[in-house]
Design an enzyme around this catalytic site. Structure first.
Site, PDB file in Angstrom:
ATOM      1  N   LYS A  39      33.194  57.841 117.202  1.00 49.46           N
ATOM      2  CA  LYS A  39      33.670  58.117 115.844  1.00 49.46           C
ATOM      3  C   LYS A  39      33.855  56.845 115.025  1.00 49.46           C
ATOM      4  O   LYS A  39      33.581  56.831 113.818  1.00 49.46           O
ATOM      5  CB  LYS A  39      34.975  58.917 115.878  1.00 49.46           C
ATOM      6  CG  LYS A  39      36.182  58.192 116.463  1.00 49.46           C
ATOM      7  CD  LYS A  39      37.427  59.068 116.419  1.00 49.46           C
ATOM      8  CE  LYS A  39      38.625  58.352 117.028  1.00 49.46           C
ATOM      9  NZ  LYS A  39      39.840  59.189 117.010  1.00 49.46           N
ATOM     10  N   ARG A 134      50.737  64.490 118.407  1.00 53.24           N
ATOM     11  CA  ARG A 134      49.570  64.814 117.605  1.00 53.24           C
ATOM     12  C   ARG A 134      49.138  66.207 118.062  1.00 53.24           C
ATOM     13  O   ARG A 134      49.878  67.152 117.893  1.00 53.24           O
ATOM     14  CB  ARG A 134      48.470  63.752 117.745  1.00 53.24           C
ATOM     15  CG  ARG A 134      47.434  63.823 116.611  1.00 53.24           C
ATOM     16  CD  ARG A 134      46.354  62.778 116.724  1.00 53.24           C
ATOM     17  NE  ARG A 134      45.480  63.001 117.871  1.00 53.24           N
ATOM     18  CZ  ARG A 134      44.384  62.291 118.122  1.00 53.24           C
ATOM     19  NH1 ARG A 134      44.031  61.316 117.304  1.00 53.24           N
ATOM     20  NH2 ARG A 134      43.644  62.552 119.188  1.00 53.24           N
TER      21      ARG A 134
END
Length: 358
Positions: A39, A134
């Site tokens: 990413k 998260r």
């Protein structure tokens, strides 16, 4: 003479290859495999090919568009969606991700419907919440969660995982790694599952890994920053034997003048709504680069030359040129932290220059 394109990011594929190979061997010494995270390099095919050629055959990305690009380019790797899918992208996930990481039952049911439509067996890794706050299923809920999934057509549970040092800064530790290990044992025994992935975290796991006498059932980590920047993310300490300069950001001086060190006139907010403060240091040599916050996270740049970054607007970065002889047209080179690398690789305004393997 053709001038080099700026701004650009120079990408040394040989150094990335070295780091990938070293980390693969290091983690494999204790039975842990690697997912190479693409990413931060925006799903770059050139980088992905380097990872695969150096023994990392599972690649993970949080953008389904990047996985699509890698699949269509013919990259020979197992592709993983690094986050729980959105309900609006089910068809793309099924077509371009072999595995996705999941935390929501409604999403997995939608994946099941899409997988059935395409006659595909889609594999899922269930992410567990272990403190970083998260993504993740609460540990007390995981057994009931799995019961709901087991009967869904087109879905296979292949692992569990956890995230650390992504949002809350929580470190991977012996305690939370042991907890994830124990959960994997409970799940395998209770549901007669064989988990291919017990994914203990990311590049932040380096200190835990090097200190651990036993890694338990942890058999996978997801590495990006340590491969690309040669450091661990908790304190940004360089990892011995790795290159920390595989990426270099290059920008061009578009103005160089003697100017006051303080703005003059009535002051209000800057372009981003801040009220900046300045110290009066008299007249100074100031430079401007033709890049700004639209191109790169300027606060994540560290100049190689003896200059200081004073700040930036959307398309200008202001420098204190100090005693250097930099002039209009000169290039200024910077190392990058993770945030700057992410933004520069994502920006369409930054040219990507790959330094080929020799």
């Amino acid at each position: 003479m053709i001038r080099p394109v700026t701004p650009r990011i120079e990408i040394d594929l040989a150094k990335i290859a070295h780091n990938a190979s070293e980390l693969k061997d290091l983690y494999n010494s204790k039975g842990i495999g690697i997912m190479g995270v693409t990413k931060v390099v925006c799903g770059s095919y050139a980088v992905a090919e380097v990872l695969v050629n150096n023994g990392i055959h599972t690649l993970a990305d949080s953008k389904i568009q990047n996985l699509k690009s890698l699949r269509e380019a013919g990259i020979k790797a197992r592709l993983v969606l690094l986050r729980t899918p959105a309900l609006s992208e089910m068809d793309m996930v099924i077509q371009y991700a072999d595995i996705s990481m999941n935390t929501e039952l409604s999403v997995i049911k939608s994946l099941s419907a899409a997988a059935t439509k395409y006659d595909i067996l889609h594999k899922v890794i269930l992410m567990i919440e272990l403190g970083d706050l998260r993504e993740g299923i609460m540990p007390d809920d995981i057994e009931e969660f799995i019961r709901e999934i087991l009967g869904l057509p087109g879905i296979e549970i292949v692992g569990i995982g956890a995230s650390f040092a992504c949002f809350g800064g929580v470190k991977p530790s012996e305690q939370n790694m042991r907890q994830l290990s124990l959960l994997s044992t409970i799940i395998e025994n209770q549901f007669s599952l064989s988990l291919s992935f017990v994914s203990g975290g990311n590049s932040a796991n380096y200190d835990w890994f090097t200190a651990a006498e036993s890694t338990g059932n942890i058999n996978n980590v997801r590495l990006g920053e340590s491969i690309y920047l040669g450091c661990e993310p908790l304190e940004r300490k360089p990892i011995p034997g790795l290159y920390t300069d595989a990426f270099t950001f290059v920008a061009e001086v578009i103005e160089a003048k003697i100017k006051p060190s303080e703005p003059y006139g009535e002051l209000g907010q800057d372009a981003f709504g801040n009220r900046p403060r300045f110290q009066n240091r008299g007249l100074m040599r100031r430079g401007i680069l033709g890049v700004g916050s639209q191109d790169v996270l300027v606060t994540g740049l560290l100049p190689e030359a003896d200059i200081d970054i004073l700040g930036s607007s959307s398309d200008h970065t202001i420098l204190d040129l100090k005693k250097t002889d930099l002039k209009v047209g000169d290039e200024v080179r910077f190392s990058l932290n993770y945030g700057a690398l992410l933004s520069a690789m994502t920006s369409p305004y930054v040219f990507k220059q790959y330094i080929s393997l020799q």
